[in-house]
Design a protein around this motif. Sequence first.
Motif, short mmCIF file in Angstrom:
data_model
loop_
_atom_site.label_atom_id
_atom_site.label_comp_id
_atom_site.label_asym_id
_atom_site.label_seq_id
_atom_site.Cartn_x
_atom_site.Cartn_y
_atom_site.Cartn_z
N ALA A 11 2.67 3.04 13.91
CA ALA A 11 2.73 1.80 13.16
C ALA A 11 3.77 0.87 13.78
N LYS A 12 3.53 -0.41 13.63
CA LYS A 12 4.51 -1.41 14.07
C LYS A 12 5.40 -1.79 12.91
N GLU A 13 6.69 -1.72 13.10
CA GLU A 13 7.59 -2.20 12.05
C GLU A 13 7.53 -3.72 12.02
N ILE A 14 7.55 -4.24 10.81
CA ILE A 14 7.53 -5.70 10.69
C ILE A 14 8.60 -6.15 9.70
N LYS A 15 8.86 -7.43 9.73
CA LYS A 15 9.72 -8.03 8.73
C LYS A 15 8.83 -8.54 7.59
N LEU A 16 9.33 -8.38 6.41
CA LEU A 16 8.57 -8.83 5.24
C LEU A 16 8.16 -10.30 5.41
N GLU A 17 9.07 -11.08 5.99
CA GLU A 17 8.83 -12.53 6.11
C GLU A 17 7.63 -12.84 7.00
N SER A 18 7.29 -11.91 7.88
CA SER A 18 6.16 -12.17 8.77
C SER A 18 4.85 -12.21 7.99
N LEU A 19 4.88 -11.78 6.73
CA LEU A 19 3.68 -11.83 5.90
C LEU A 19 3.65 -13.07 5.01
N ALA A 20 4.64 -13.95 5.21
CA ALA A 20 4.70 -15.16 4.38
C ALA A 20 3.41 -15.95 4.48
N GLY A 21 2.93 -16.41 3.34
CA GLY A 21 1.72 -17.23 3.31
C GLY A 21 0.44 -16.42 3.32
N LYS A 22 0.56 -15.11 3.45
CA LYS A 22 -0.64 -14.27 3.55
C LYS A 22 -0.98 -13.59 2.22
N VAL A 23 -2.27 -13.45 1.99
CA VAL A 23 -2.73 -12.71 0.82
C VAL A 23 -2.74 -11.21 1.17
N ILE A 24 -2.07 -10.41 0.36
CA ILE A 24 -2.04 -8.96 0.59
C ILE A 24 -2.69 -8.27 -0.60
N ALA A 25 -3.72 -7.49 -0.33
CA ALA A 25 -4.42 -6.77 -1.39
C ALA A 25 -3.73 -5.43 -1.63
N ILE A 26 -3.09 -5.33 -2.77
CA ILE A 26 -2.27 -4.15 -3.05
C ILE A 26 -3.05 -3.15 -3.90
N ASP A 27 -3.05 -1.91 -3.44
CA ASP A 27 -3.65 -0.81 -4.20
C ASP A 27 -2.80 -0.60 -5.46
N ALA A 28 -3.31 -1.10 -6.59
CA ALA A 28 -2.50 -1.12 -7.81
C ALA A 28 -2.12 0.28 -8.27
N TYR A 29 -3.07 1.18 -8.22
CA TYR A 29 -2.79 2.54 -8.66
C TYR A 29 -1.67 3.15 -7.83
N ASN A 30 -1.76 2.97 -6.53
CA ASN A 30 -0.75 3.51 -5.63
C ASN A 30 0.63 2.96 -5.94
N ALA A 31 0.71 1.65 -6.12
CA ALA A 31 2.01 1.01 -6.38
C ALA A 31 2.56 1.43 -7.74
N LEU A 32 1.71 1.35 -8.77
CA LEU A 32 2.19 1.66 -10.12
C LEU A 32 2.58 3.13 -10.25
N TYR A 33 1.80 3.97 -9.61
CA TYR A 33 2.11 5.40 -9.66
C TYR A 33 3.48 5.67 -9.03
#
Length: 345
Positions: A11-33
């Motif tokens: 995997a490539k490490e990234i900075k959170l800011e590099s995702l600015a402006g982008k839509v990210i589809a989050i696996d809700a179950y995974n996050a909430l769990y």
Amino acid sequence: MGTDLKPLIKAKEIKLESLAGKVIAIDAYNALYQFLATIRGYTGEPLMDAHGRVTSHLSGLFYRSVNLLAAGIKPVYVFDGKPPALKHAELESRRRSKEEALAKYEEALQEGRFEDARKYAQATSMLKDYMLNDAKTLLTLMGIPYVEAPSEGEATAAYLTIIGLAYATASQDYDSLLFGSRRLVRNLTISGRRKLPNKNVYVDVNPEIIELDELLRDLGISREALVDVAILIGTDFNPEGFKGIGAKKALQLIKKYGRLEDIDVEGLRDELKMVDYNAIREIFLKPEVAEPSNVNIIFKEVDEQGVTRFLCDEHNFSRERVSNAIKRLNEAIRIRGSSLEQWFS
DNA sequence: CATTCTTA
DNA sequence: TAAGAATGG
């Protein structure tokens, strides 16, 4: 649990800011769990409101979402629908290990072994329907869209990247890659600290991104072949996998033989006959996903009053903390200078 | 997990 | 002030 593709992936490490402006589809179950499992008190009890309703997942969801929005990231949470029938064995085994963890938790608590108690309590974590509903209510009040998947959330999340409604999926599991997600972000966190399992040691964790095209190119196989590799390793739909086969050996086998039906290895050939791998392939390659016409990804302004009423009045969150978080968010939005126009469209 | 408090 | 400990609900 998902499939352990980790040994195959760089995997490539990234900075959170590099995702600015982008839509990210989050696996809700995974996050909430994850929130439910980790956000706990000293003896392992989850955070709860005055009525005894669990709120750990709301705490995690609220503060993380504030941070993502503040970073200019547009989160879309994707909730699971009905699990595929083939997942029953996996779900049953999860249920059983939670039961066992509950017994160990009570024993440890009784004997005053609080560190153990905490560990076992985490393993008992179960997301109840009311918790999912509370999470959806909070998202709505925060102006964050969510999607109801007809079946596996990871599949619909991946689909959103395929049809261009999302830039990437976010999950700790790798399965969205098997579902065809163009990009997977792991460790979509702020604090960048994670406790090592069973140790009181914290390590730095940075967000990382895996591009599906690059992954397939590096491995030298197609997505169909990657799914076959996953089946050999073991997926939620054949949790056992195959004896003596891990990620590395699975890749070797598929690179050598091409596909499961052509594997010419004594023993394994017979084991493979016992598994309906075509059905598993179908789940990953032709998954049941949301209709685009049922997907409304619309961001709105945070309803500060509504959030305060819900979190503070109903669920006993601290008014000060909640208002500070929303202030931080509004300040970040102001500094970014993103006009509400471009942001909320 | 994320924030806030404590400590040196 | 920065790392580690405690707390949040």
